[in-house]
Design a protein around this motif. Structure first.
Motif, short mmCIF file in Angstrom:
data_model
loop_
_atom_site.label_atom_id
_atom_site.label_comp_id
_atom_site.label_asym_id
_atom_site.label_seq_id
_atom_site.Cartn_x
_atom_site.Cartn_y
_atom_site.Cartn_z
N TYR A 180 39.56 43.38 35.39
CA TYR A 180 38.95 44.56 36.01
C TYR A 180 38.77 45.64 34.94
O TYR A 180 37.70 46.26 34.83
CB TYR A 180 39.85 45.05 37.14
N LYS A 197 39.21 36.43 43.98
CA LYS A 197 39.72 37.09 42.78
C LYS A 197 39.01 38.43 42.56
O LYS A 197 37.96 38.70 43.13
CB LYS A 197 39.49 36.21 41.55
N GLY A 219 38.29 45.99 42.64
CA GLY A 219 39.49 45.42 42.05
C GLY A 219 40.58 46.47 42.00
O GLY A 219 40.58 47.41 42.81
N ARG A 270 48.89 33.44 30.51
CA ARG A 270 49.03 33.82 31.92
C ARG A 270 50.03 32.92 32.65
O ARG A 270 50.65 33.33 33.63
CB ARG A 270 47.66 33.79 32.61
N SER A 280 44.70 45.00 36.82
CA SER A 280 44.02 43.78 36.38
C SER A 280 43.35 43.98 35.03
O SER A 280 42.49 44.86 34.87
CB SER A 280 42.98 43.36 37.43
#
Length: 215
Positions: free
Chosen positions: A13, A48, A6, A105, A10
């Motif tokens: 992550y 993702k 990742g 989000r 993030s």
């Protein structure tokens, strides 16, 4: 060795990375951006991040990864040994990840990335967050951690995601929804920053942002 795939911007992550660092689990970081390219889809079905690579294969979704780590390394006591406490930690993570962060989000395109969000979306998110935050306040203790005086795995989720909710709502609505309901997330983050693993996560995220800025 586990490979964590990742990138440092993030929050999901960073949630997994925080757990790995906090519990001294050896891992290697592999830079991967979300993508619909076959090279990513063969490891992460939706393209993702994060996902991990292990000797058994690939695994995606941050909470699935954390649960796997807890089962694979029982001596690390990632979740509380008490079944009720462990369940309450998972409950808090669900609230942070799903009811708060994934709802907020919907605002990030405009709040952080220079795009625009429709007024209808803003209105829907405002109502959902008001409802979800009221529920979150009923179970989160902030004493100073989500479960009270004891740092827990729930705080790895809170640390990386609650600031995003606060900043996004401040930018879009002109008020921080967390502060509105009495959640002082800045003091909460400051308390967790005393932990070396948390500082490492934050320092790496800031370094990534700095390196990504145009010269």
């Amino acid at each position: 060795m586990i490979k964590l795939c990742g990138f440092a911007l993030s929050n999901y992550y960073n949630k997994v990375k925080f757990v790995l660092l906090e519990h001294g689990i050896p891992f290697e970081e592999v830079f991967v951006l979300p993508s619909q390219e076959d090279t990513v889809l063969e490891h992460s079905p939706l393209g993702k991040v994060p996902y991990i690579q292990t000797e058994h294969g690939d695994l995606c979704e941050s909470q699935c990864i954390v649960d796997y780590l807890a089962a694979r390394f029982p001596d690390k006591t990632i979740f509380s040994v008490d079944p009720w406490e462990a369940a309450k930690e998972r409950e808090l993570i669900m609230f942070v990840d799903v009811h708060l962060e994934l709802t907020a989000r919907n605002l990030y395109k405009e709040a952080f990335f220079g795009g625009t969000v429709t007024e209808a979306t803003k209105g829907r998110v405002e109502k959902l967050l008001a409802h979800h935050l009221a529920g979150f306040k009923r179970i989160a203790e902030f004493g100073p951690y989500l479960r009270g005086e004891r740092f827990s795995v729930a705080d790895t989720a809170g640390y990386v995601s609650l600031p995003l909710v606060g900043m996004a709502t401040q930018t879009i609505y002109g008020r921080d929804f967390l502060l509105d309901v009495g959640i002082d997330w800045k003091s909460y983050v400051k308390a967790i920053n005393d932990r070396p693993a948390a500082r490492r996560v934050t320092e790496d995220r800031k370094a990534y942002i700095a390196a990504s800025r145009p010269a």
